[in-house]
Design a protein around this motif. Sequence first.
Motif, PDB file in Angstrom:
ATOM      1  N   UNK A   1       0.851  -1.186   0.000  1.00 22.97           N
ATOM      2  CA  UNK A   1       0.000   0.000   0.000  1.00 22.97           C
ATOM      3  C   UNK A   1       0.888   1.238   0.000  1.00 22.97           C
ATOM      4  N   UNK A   2       0.615   2.192  -0.879  1.00 23.71           N
ATOM      5  CA  UNK A   2       1.402   3.432  -0.870  1.00 23.71           C
ATOM      6  C   UNK A   2       1.289   4.138   0.487  1.00 23.71           C
ATOM      7  N   UNK A   3       2.377   4.687   0.962  1.00 19.89           N
ATOM      8  CA  UNK A   3       2.420   5.320   2.283  1.00 19.89           C
ATOM      9  C   UNK A   3       1.392   6.440   2.421  1.00 19.89           C
TER      10      UNK A   3
ATOM     11  N   UNK B   1      -5.477   2.356  -4.544  1.00 21.30           N
ATOM     12  CA  UNK B   1      -4.886   1.007  -4.499  1.00 21.30           C
ATOM     13  C   UNK B   1      -5.904  -0.025  -4.026  1.00 21.30           C
ATOM     14  N   UNK B   2      -6.771   0.328  -3.069  1.00 15.47           N
ATOM     15  CA  UNK B   2      -7.801  -0.610  -2.629  1.00 15.47           C
ATOM     16  C   UNK B   2      -8.765  -0.906  -3.767  1.00 15.47           C
TER      17      UNK B   2
ATOM     18  N   UNK C   1      -6.323  -7.175   5.225  1.00 12.91           N
ATOM     19  CA  UNK C   1      -5.882  -7.186   6.622  1.00 12.91           C
ATOM     20  C   UNK C   1      -5.269  -5.837   6.944  1.00 12.91           C
ATOM     21  N   UNK C   2      -6.081  -4.955   7.502  1.00 14.57           N
ATOM     22  CA  UNK C   2      -5.625  -3.597   7.782  1.00 14.57           C
ATOM     23  C   UNK C   2      -5.249  -3.379   9.243  1.00 14.57           C
TER      24      UNK C   2
ATOM     25  N   UNK D   1      -6.663   3.795   5.252  1.00 13.57           N
ATOM     26  CA  UNK D   1      -6.922   2.359   5.261  1.00 13.57           C
ATOM     27  C   UNK D   1      -6.768   1.689   6.617  1.00 13.57           C
ATOM     28  N   UNK D   2      -6.136   2.356   7.566  1.00 15.30           N
ATOM     29  CA  UNK D   2      -6.006   1.786   8.902  1.00 15.30           C
ATOM     30  C   UNK D   2      -5.944   2.915   9.925  1.00 15.30           C
TER      31      UNK D   2
END
Length: 92
Positions: free
Chosen positions: A5-7, A31-32, A61-62, A13-14
């Motif tokens: 996942x891009x920073x 990206x998701x 899985x976040x 996302x989390x």
Amino acid sequence: MIRTVPADELSSLRPASRAAAAGFAPRATASLRRVVLRFWLATAARHVRGQSGQHSSMLIHAHSDTRVHDSYGPVLNALCGEVARGCSNTPM
């Protein structure tokens, strides 16, 4: 297959901390969206090949907190609806 996942998308996302997990609401980042669409296309291809009875799953899985996992339901349902509407509006 593992996708990184891009920073710059991580905060969408989390949750930033364990304490923030209870009220966290993820967003459908680029990206998701991309990985979910790829999974759906791969699943569609398997159905066309006659493998619809075969196991197929995707794990997002976040976080270790199940509330975060549950919070993805509305996001994925909205994406599913968006894609379905787009498909029904596409001229054949």
